[in-house]
Write a protein that holds these residues in place. Structure first.
Motif, mmCIF file in Angstrom:
data_model
loop_
_atom_site.group_PDB
_atom_site.id
_atom_site.type_symbol
_atom_site.label_atom_id
_atom_site.label_comp_id
_atom_site.label_asym_id
_atom_site.label_seq_id
_atom_site.Cartn_x
_atom_site.Cartn_y
_atom_site.Cartn_z
ATOM 1 N N CYS A 171 0.839 -1.130 0.044
ATOM 2 C CA CYS A 171 0.049 0.024 -0.005
ATOM 3 C C CYS A 171 0.753 1.171 -0.118
ATOM 4 C CB CYS A 171 -0.757 0.085 1.260
ATOM 5 S SG CYS A 171 -2.089 1.657 1.169
ATOM 6 N N LYS A 172 0.592 2.107 -1.025
ATOM 7 C CA LYS A 172 1.733 3.193 -1.142
ATOM 8 C C LYS A 172 1.269 4.340 0.091
ATOM 9 C CE LYS A 172 3.076 6.671 -4.481
ATOM 10 N NZ LYS A 172 4.444 6.657 -4.164
ATOM 11 N N LYS A 173 0.148 4.439 0.741
ATOM 12 C CA LYS A 173 -0.110 5.211 1.563
ATOM 13 C C LYS A 173 0.349 4.796 3.116
ATOM 14 C CE LYS A 173 -3.405 8.354 2.969
ATOM 15 N NZ LYS A 173 -4.221 9.269 2.054
ATOM 16 N N CYS A 174 0.002 3.541 3.558
ATOM 17 C CA CYS A 174 0.407 2.960 4.854
ATOM 18 C C CYS A 174 1.418 2.185 4.788
ATOM 19 C CB CYS A 174 -1.072 2.630 5.621
ATOM 20 S SG CYS A 174 -1.501 1.009 4.966
ATOM 21 N N CYS A 191 -4.423 0.019 -0.193
ATOM 22 C CA CYS A 191 -5.357 -0.914 0.313
ATOM 23 C C CYS A 191 -6.900 -0.432 0.670
ATOM 24 C CB CYS A 191 -4.557 -1.194 1.722
ATOM 25 S SG CYS A 191 -4.766 -0.093 3.173
ATOM 26 N N GLU A 192 -7.695 -1.349 0.865
ATOM 27 C CA GLU A 192 -9.015 -1.079 1.219
ATOM 28 C C GLU A 192 -9.233 0.016 2.229
ATOM 29 O OE1 GLU A 192 -13.398 -3.132 2.098
ATOM 30 O OE2 GLU A 192 -11.723 -4.325 1.821
ATOM 31 N N ASP A 193 -8.476 -0.117 3.377
ATOM 32 C CA ASP A 193 -8.600 0.834 4.490
ATOM 33 C C ASP A 193 -8.300 2.300 3.993
ATOM 34 O OD1 ASP A 193 -9.500 -1.079 6.112
ATOM 35 O OD2 ASP A 193 -7.610 -1.322 7.287
ATOM 36 N N CYS A 194 -7.316 2.335 3.152
ATOM 37 C CA CYS A 194 -6.648 3.775 2.750
ATOM 38 C C CYS A 194 -7.748 4.244 1.857
ATOM 39 C CB CYS A 194 -5.278 3.581 2.214
ATOM 40 S SG CYS A 194 -4.120 3.294 3.642
#
Length: 125
Positions: free
Chosen positions: A76-79, A113-116
């Motif tokens: 995930c690029k964000k988290c 990811c789904e959360d992000c």
């Protein structure tokens, strides 16, 4: 192989969570309470150099360690969440495209990811 290296290898091989050195250190202390973090780093580096564990580096995140069984990763690029993905062995296809023999490759596919994705959608509302 030292008792620490054997136990570290066991911890990595039994984990599917891509542990950091600090997480491995915490797990190792359950068996060897007096072990120091430097011992974990030294043994992880040795195991990595010997090809017994994989080191996964993602920019801005601590290195994580994984079993050597052939597989690739979604990152995930964000988290920075890391998931295993089995795309099969792409060595022959990559060799054909590159025109040279390839010893190994480490494929990391970036995604959200789904959360992000959910957090981004909630902010946009």
């Amino acid at each position: 192989m030292t008792k620490y290296a054997r136990k570290i290898l066991e911890i990595v091989e039994l984990s599917y969570s891509h542990m950091t050195a600090e997480q491995i250190f915490a797990a190792l202390r359950q068996t060897y309470p007096k072990v120091v973090l430097a011992t974990v780093y030294n043994n992880l580096n040795r195991l990595w150099e010997e090809g017994r564990v994989r080191k996964i580096s993602v920019e801005g995140m601590p290195d994580r360690y994984d079993r050597t069984q052939r597989h690739d990763h979604l990152v995930c690029k964000k988290c920075g969440r890391l998931l295993d993905v089995d795309l099969g062995d792409l060595t022959a296809q990559l060799e054909k495209k590159a025109g040279i023999p390839i010893l190994a490759y480490d494929l990391k596919l970036l995604y959200l990811c789904e959360d992000c994705r959910n957090k981004s959608q909630q902010k946009g509302m």
